[in-house]
Structures are given as structure tokens and as C-alpha cells.
Design a protein around this motif. Sequence first.
Motif, PDB file in Angstrom:
ATOM      1  N   PRO A  40      54.255 117.199 158.087  1.00  0.00           N
ATOM      2  CA  PRO A  40      53.854 118.621 158.140  1.00  0.00           C
ATOM      3  C   PRO A  40      54.523 119.332 159.307  1.00  0.00           C
ATOM      4  O   PRO A  40      54.812 118.736 160.348  1.00  0.00           O
ATOM      5  CB  PRO A  40      52.333 118.542 158.316  1.00  0.00           C
ATOM      6  N   LEU A  41      54.766 120.615 159.102  1.00  0.00           N
ATOM      7  CA  LEU A  41      55.391 121.426 160.151  1.00  0.00           C
ATOM      8  C   LEU A  41      54.369 121.759 161.226  1.00  0.00           C
ATOM      9  O   LEU A  41      53.232 122.134 160.919  1.00  0.00           O
ATOM     10  CB  LEU A  41      55.952 122.724 159.553  1.00  0.00           C
ATOM     11  N   PHE A  51      57.597 125.729 162.911  1.00  0.00           N
ATOM     12  CA  PHE A  51      57.295 126.613 161.795  1.00  0.00           C
ATOM     13  C   PHE A  51      58.163 127.873 161.841  1.00  0.00           C
ATOM     14  O   PHE A  51      58.758 128.272 160.836  1.00  0.00           O
ATOM     15  CB  PHE A  51      55.802 126.988 161.826  1.00  0.00           C
ATOM     16  N   GLY A  52      58.233 128.510 163.005  1.00  0.00           N
ATOM     17  CA  GLY A  52      59.020 129.741 163.113  1.00  0.00           C
ATOM     18  C   GLY A  52      60.497 129.497 162.916  1.00  0.00           C
ATOM     19  O   GLY A  52      61.191 130.299 162.264  1.00  0.00           O
ATOM     20  N   LYS A  53      61.027 128.375 163.442  1.00  0.00           N
ATOM     21  CA  LYS A  53      62.446 128.091 163.293  1.00  0.00           C
ATOM     22  C   LYS A  53      62.831 127.842 161.844  1.00  0.00           C
ATOM     23  O   LYS A  53      63.985 128.068 161.467  1.00  0.00           O
ATOM     24  CB  LYS A  53      62.812 126.856 164.132  1.00  0.00           C
ATOM     25  N   THR A  54      61.884 127.381 161.039  1.00  0.00           N
ATOM     26  CA  THR A  54      62.193 127.052 159.648  1.00  0.00           C
ATOM     27  C   THR A  54      61.952 128.227 158.710  1.00  0.00           C
ATOM     28  O   THR A  54      62.756 128.472 157.790  1.00  0.00           O
ATOM     29  CB  THR A  54      61.344 125.854 159.198  1.00  0.00           C
ATOM     30  N   ILE A  70      64.389 131.831 156.367  1.00  0.00           N
ATOM     31  CA  ILE A  70      64.167 131.978 154.924  1.00  0.00           C
ATOM     32  C   ILE A  70      63.774 133.415 154.588  1.00  0.00           C
ATOM     33  O   ILE A  70      64.279 134.005 153.617  1.00  0.00           O
ATOM     34  CB  ILE A  70      63.082 130.986 154.460  1.00  0.00           C
ATOM     35  N   VAL A  71      62.887 134.008 155.387  1.00  0.00           N
ATOM     36  CA  VAL A  71      62.453 135.386 155.122  1.00  0.00           C
ATOM     37  C   VAL A  71      63.592 136.366 155.385  1.00  0.00           C
ATOM     38  O   VAL A  71      63.802 137.318 154.614  1.00  0.00           O
ATOM     39  CB  VAL A  71      61.222 135.726 155.990  1.00  0.00           C
ATOM     40  N   GLN A  72      64.347 136.167 156.439  1.00  0.00           N
ATOM     41  CA  GLN A  72      65.464 137.067 156.728  1.00  0.00           C
ATOM     42  C   GLN A  72      66.540 136.991 155.652  1.00  0.00           C
ATOM     43  O   GLN A  72      67.144 138.015 155.302  1.00  0.00           O
ATOM     44  CB  GLN A  72      66.056 136.727 158.095  1.00  0.00           C
ATOM     45  N   GLY A 123      58.376 125.384 148.803  1.00  0.00           N
ATOM     46  CA  GLY A 123      57.772 124.249 148.113  1.00  0.00           C
ATOM     47  C   GLY A 123      58.288 122.915 148.607  1.00  0.00           C
ATOM     48  O   GLY A 123      57.599 121.893 148.488  1.00  0.00           O
ATOM     49  N   GLU A 124      59.503 122.880 149.158  1.00  0.00           N
ATOM     50  CA  GLU A 124      60.060 121.644 149.701  1.00  0.00           C
ATOM     51  C   GLU A 124      59.495 121.305 151.075  1.00  0.00           C
ATOM     52  O   GLU A 124      59.720 120.190 151.560  1.00  0.00           O
ATOM     53  CB  GLU A 124      61.584 121.759 149.783  1.00  0.00           C
ATOM     54  N   LEU A 125      58.810 122.254 151.706  1.00  0.00           N
ATOM     55  CA  LEU A 125      58.252 122.027 153.034  1.00  0.00           C
ATOM     56  C   LEU A 125      56.791 121.629 152.930  1.00  0.00           C
ATOM     57  O   LEU A 125      56.085 122.034 151.997  1.00  0.00           O
ATOM     58  CB  LEU A 125      58.379 123.290 153.891  1.00  0.00           C
ATOM     59  N   ASN A 126      56.343 120.849 153.874  1.00  0.00           N
ATOM     60  CA  ASN A 126      54.932 120.495 153.973  1.00  0.00           C
ATOM     61  C   ASN A 126      54.292 121.446 154.983  1.00  0.00           C
ATOM     62  O   ASN A 126      54.227 121.171 156.182  1.00  0.00           O
ATOM     63  CB  ASN A 126      54.787 119.034 154.405  1.00  0.00           C
TER      64      ASN A 126
END
Length: 476
Positions: free
Chosen positions: A168-169, A174-177, A181-183, A199-202
Motif C-alpha cells: 500500500p502507498l 502518495f503525492g509523488k505517484t 497522473i492527475v496532471q 487500479g494498479e495501485l494499492n
Amino acid sequence: MANDCEAWLNANPVEADDLSDSFLSGEEENGGGTVTNNNNNSSNVPNNEINGNWISSSSSIHEARLKAKAKRRLRKNSSRDSGRGDSLSDGGDPSRGSGVVPTSPKSKLLDRKSRLGKGRGLPKKGGAGGKGVWGRSGEVYEPEQVDAKDPNYDEAQENCVYETVVPPLDERDFGKTVIPIVQEYFEHGDTNEVAELLGELNLGPMRSGVPMLAVSLALEAKASHRELTSRLLADLCGPVLTRGDVEGAFDKLLCELPELVLDTPGAPQLVGQFIARAVKDQILSKSYIEGYKGRVDCEHARAALDRAAVLLRMSMGGLRIDNLWGSGGGQRSVTELMNLLLKEYLLSGDGKEAERCLQELEVPHFHHEFVYEALVMVLESKGEKTFKMVLQLLKCLWVSTVITVDQIRRGYERVYMDIAEINIDVPRAYFILEQFVDKSFNAGVIDESLRDVCPCRGRKRFVSEGDGGRLKLESF
């Protein structure tokens, strides 16, 4: 060399008389083979001397030894040089050889080819033999059967199921990942791709941080990015997020509004619009706003909830909350939106509102389309009201630099190119265009060079009575 030696021995057998180690005398070189003795009994004595040297009766043994020694040397050289293709001389001079570089005898031992010269050079057993090979082509391996008698056999391993575990992140990663993606989503606008990446992230307990992070980034972005964020929240609710995650995200946003106001002064009103849009998209319950009544101490959070409540009440009267953020960034037809903007301006006469709406479209490179549509609307109008209002709007937009000189020039030039087709539907198009161009030049909207290239239609008349019906050409 060994072959030459054997051939020479066979052709010239060694005689006992030729075993002398001394040099030949001058008479021997001239053909004399022996030296005669003056003794009278020399004819009865056997000739066992050569150049005065006595030859024993064991010459035949010495000859046999020379032949045996030559044969041994021949066998030794042939077996040692069999892998080289040619033998060397005794002194190591390869002058008589073929010049092939000799190889190490060890390579002969490591060579797996048949020494008998048989076979076609293919791998042994069709590739299925030997150590470290892939096996015969086309061979299918069956599942390996577990041997219960194996000392390393473990009965618990038979029912084991192996799965890939993604850790889990944590809050630091969390912010680095998620921020990249949002930007990136703000650039392509594909919600399905964002759903696949998330979906690939926990996410684990950080799942509610996705809506909060997206809204926080949209507060500092443009109106089109806020529209994309609202669509993203609506599409992620279900596949990735739950209603509880969305409610938890807005709860955190309301608590952090005092800090968000420092960077974005209008954050309370914007968060209220996000809440209203979320309720309209059915990712927030309608009782969400009512649950905060009488329990809010922060004035910024109270302003956000009041804004959301007002918008929801206005939606019952016909307000479309799905267009709350506008439709900029090429999400809809820009030409259609510009026509609606001009019609609204002609009804209200509010130039400031028209300027704000034009900026919210976020298409500064397409403002020449706005100038073109405004001029066509003037040409198709029948009264002086549209003529004066459009001229006043263009002047205000030019003074405020919302529309650049280059975009204005391109808009006028496009009308110049299409005036012949417009004249088919509007017979007075040339006359109205000439008047509008003169007024625009007097107001300072266009320069003299753009005014001089304005097309004008000449009167159709005969040049003279004897011209045979020729018409005067139009001047452009």
C-alpha cells in the motif's frame, strides 16, 4: 618433411661404404670411390676401407637403426600434427608446409564432432541431448508430478496459491505517484486511463485522498480543468472510489479551507460549486449539506456550503449545473459558443460579461473566429443597433487586449475572402462592409493598410455604347 625422408630412403638405400662421417677427397669427388694400396697382396684383401677409415661388419645393423629411427619420427609427427593439416620441419620452419596456423591439441579433445567424419553436422539427438539444452523442437512438457517420497516434499505446498502483492502507498509516496497522473489527465482528458492507473495501485486508506488531491489541483487551474475534475470524480466513483471516499474527501477539503484560501482567495465558492456538481452527479448524497447545518464554525466552510445550497436550489428552477464550469478547452463547438455569446451580448449589452465569457473559453488562438462571426452578424442584421453594439464590443476587447491585433486582422481578412459568397444571401453586404470598415478605422480598431484592402463592388454599366455589351469588371 617426414614423407620426403621416407621417400628418399626407399629410393636410395644406405650402403656400408656410405657410412663414413669424413668429407670426400678430391679424387672421390671426381669419381674415384676407393684408394688402392701399393701392397702386392691388395687384390686378395677385401675392400673395407673408405678414405683410410675401417668399416666394421656391423654396417647392416646401423642401417636398420637409421630406418627405424626415421619411421619413429614419421609416426610421431603424423600423430602430433594430424589436427593441424600439415607437419613442420625439425627446426620448426614451416617453409615447406601450407602456412596453416597450428591449433592447440586441446581443441581436438573439446571438439564434439565425430572424428570418423560421419554425420551432417547437426546437433546430437535433435537438440534433446546434452546438458543445458532447450530440448527437441516441438516438445511439450507436462506438469511436473510431485513425488511424495521426496525428502524436500511439503504437503502444505500443494494447495498454495501465489499472488502478486502490491504494497500500500504511504502518505509520502502518495503525492509523488498520484499528482503526475492527475496532471497528465488535464492534458488528455481520458478518465478510463486514470482509472486503469489507479487500479494498479494499492491505495488502501489513502483512497479518499484522490478526490481531495484532484480538487486541490483544480482550484489553482483553469475553468476547463475544473470541469475535467468534476467528470473525473463522477467516472471514478464506482470502479475505483466509493461514496464514502468522496464524502471523506470533501470533509477534509472543508477542514483545510483556511489554508487553501491563502493560495486561492475564491476557494470557498469553488469548493461549494464542486459540492453542488457532485450532488447533481449523484456521487454525494442530497443530505450531505443538511448534515452540516448548525455544526460549522469556520466561516469559509460555511460560505462553501451556502454556495452549494444556493446552486442546488437554482437547479430546481432550470439552472444546468452540468455547465457550471463552462465549456472551454475545446470540449464543445467553440463557434457555437461564440454565437451564443454574441446573441447574449446583443440582448443584455453587458460588455464586461461578454469579455469574461470570451476569456473563459480559453481559446486565445481562435479569437479570429469571434471577430469573423461578429462581422457576419453585422452584415446579416437589418438595423443600426447591431452595427453600433458590435463595433463598441470590438473596441472594448481591443483596448483591453483580450483580442490581439493579429487576431483582429485575421478575422477581417477572412470576411474579405468570403464576401462574394455572403453577398449572394445579403445583397447589401459590400456596402455595409465598407461602412463598418471605415467606422472601425476611425475607432482605431484596424489600421490603414487593412482598411485599404477592403473589397468593393463597382457598378455594372456599359463602358460605352460601342463596346458590344461588355460590363465593367468589379474591383477588389
